[in-house]
Design a protein around this motif. Structure first.
Motif, PDB file in Angstrom:
ATOM      1  N   ILE A 293       0.876  -1.168   0.000  1.00  0.00           N
ATOM      2  CA  ILE A 293       0.000   0.000   0.000  1.00  0.00           C
ATOM      3  C   ILE A 293       0.913   1.218   0.000  1.00  0.00           C
ATOM      4  O   ILE A 293       1.662   1.443   0.950  1.00  0.00           O
ATOM      5  CB  ILE A 293      -0.926   0.012   1.228  1.00  0.00           C
TER       6      ILE A 293
ATOM      7  N   VAL B  93      -7.074   3.412   2.913  1.00  0.00           N
ATOM      8  CA  VAL B  93      -7.557   2.033   2.894  1.00  0.00           C
ATOM      9  C   VAL B  93      -8.218   1.728   4.227  1.00  0.00           C
ATOM     10  O   VAL B  93      -7.619   1.944   5.289  1.00  0.00           O
ATOM     11  CB  VAL B  93      -6.415   1.022   2.654  1.00  0.00           C
TER      12      VAL B  93
ATOM     13  N   SER C 253       0.276   6.766   3.211  1.00  0.00           N
ATOM     14  CA  SER C 253      -1.011   6.073   3.232  1.00  0.00           C
ATOM     15  C   SER C 253      -1.724   6.278   4.564  1.00  0.00           C
ATOM     16  O   SER C 253      -1.098   6.441   5.614  1.00  0.00           O
ATOM     17  CB  SER C 253      -0.812   4.569   3.020  1.00  0.00           C
TER      18      SER C 253
ATOM     19  N   VAL D 257      -4.197   3.985   6.651  1.00  0.00           N
ATOM     20  CA  VAL D 257      -4.693   2.608   6.686  1.00  0.00           C
ATOM     21  C   VAL D 257      -5.368   2.354   8.023  1.00  0.00           C
ATOM     22  O   VAL D 257      -4.769   2.565   9.087  1.00  0.00           O
ATOM     23  CB  VAL D 257      -3.555   1.588   6.478  1.00  0.00           C
TER      24      VAL D 257
END
Length: 195
Positions: A7, A12, A43, A45
């Motif tokens: 990722i 996400v 990212s 997450v």
């Protein structure tokens, strides 16, 4: 995932399913049966294990390989289990964190609660970023460990807060290792849970 999972940006959210029966277990938010899980590139997450029955809650992030986090904001929470074991926040053969903000919480359990960051022989290496790892609570048994490693714990130049969960019998460890623990810099706080 049946291979490595990477990722490298974006947002996400992954949530494991809850057990539909009293004897079932919760699913993991992110689950890799082979290869590594790598998170980088700013990212965001969020991974949550599902709640389980007698066989335990799911992990937030589970990998047979290594979990490597170098940037971004990662939150991984294990699922709860009323009568079984709480799920792990992050569980893998080895964990390496070199940047970002990582929060890993074990789920609550009936007899045994889940740990925040759990590693096998690959150990836990934290060389950057901000890490908060907390074990879950257990009403009847053992509190989960904040960080638990079968292959050593190495911390350098960052901020780490590790807290063991509370247990009906025994509280969890802040940091537990079956090999050496080496701290060479940064601000590290480790507290055991009540038992």
């Amino acid at each position: 995932s049946s291979g490595s999972l990477t990722i490298s940006g974006g947002t996400v959210t992954a949530t494991g399913g809850n057990s539909t029966g009293s004897d079932g277990s919760g699913g993991s938010g992110i689950y890799s049966v082979s290869g590594d899980v790598t998170i980088s590139g700013g990212s965001t997450v969020t991974a949550k294990g599902g709640d389980g029955g007698n066989f335990g809650g799911g992990s937030g992030i589970y990998s047979v390989g290594r979990v490597a986090i170098s940037d971004g904001a990662v939150t991984a929470n294990g699922g709860d289990s009323k009568d079984g074991d709480g799920g792990y926040g992050i569980s893998s053969s080895g964990v390496a964190i070199s940047g970002g903000t990582v929060t890993a919480n074990g789920g609550d359990g009936g007899n045994v609660s889940g740990g925040g960051i759990i590693s096998g022989n690959g150990g836990v290496t934290i060389s950057g970023g901000t890490v908060k790892a907390a074990g879950g609570d257990s009403k009847d048994g053992y509190g989960g460990d904040g960080i638990r490693s079968g292959g050593g714990v190495t911390i350098s130049g960052n901020t780490v807060n590790a807290a063991g969960g509370n247990g009906g019998k025994v509280g969890g460890y802040g940091i537990c290792s079956f090999d050496r623990v080496a701290i060479s810099g940064g601000a590290v706080t480790a507290n055991g849970g009540d038992g």
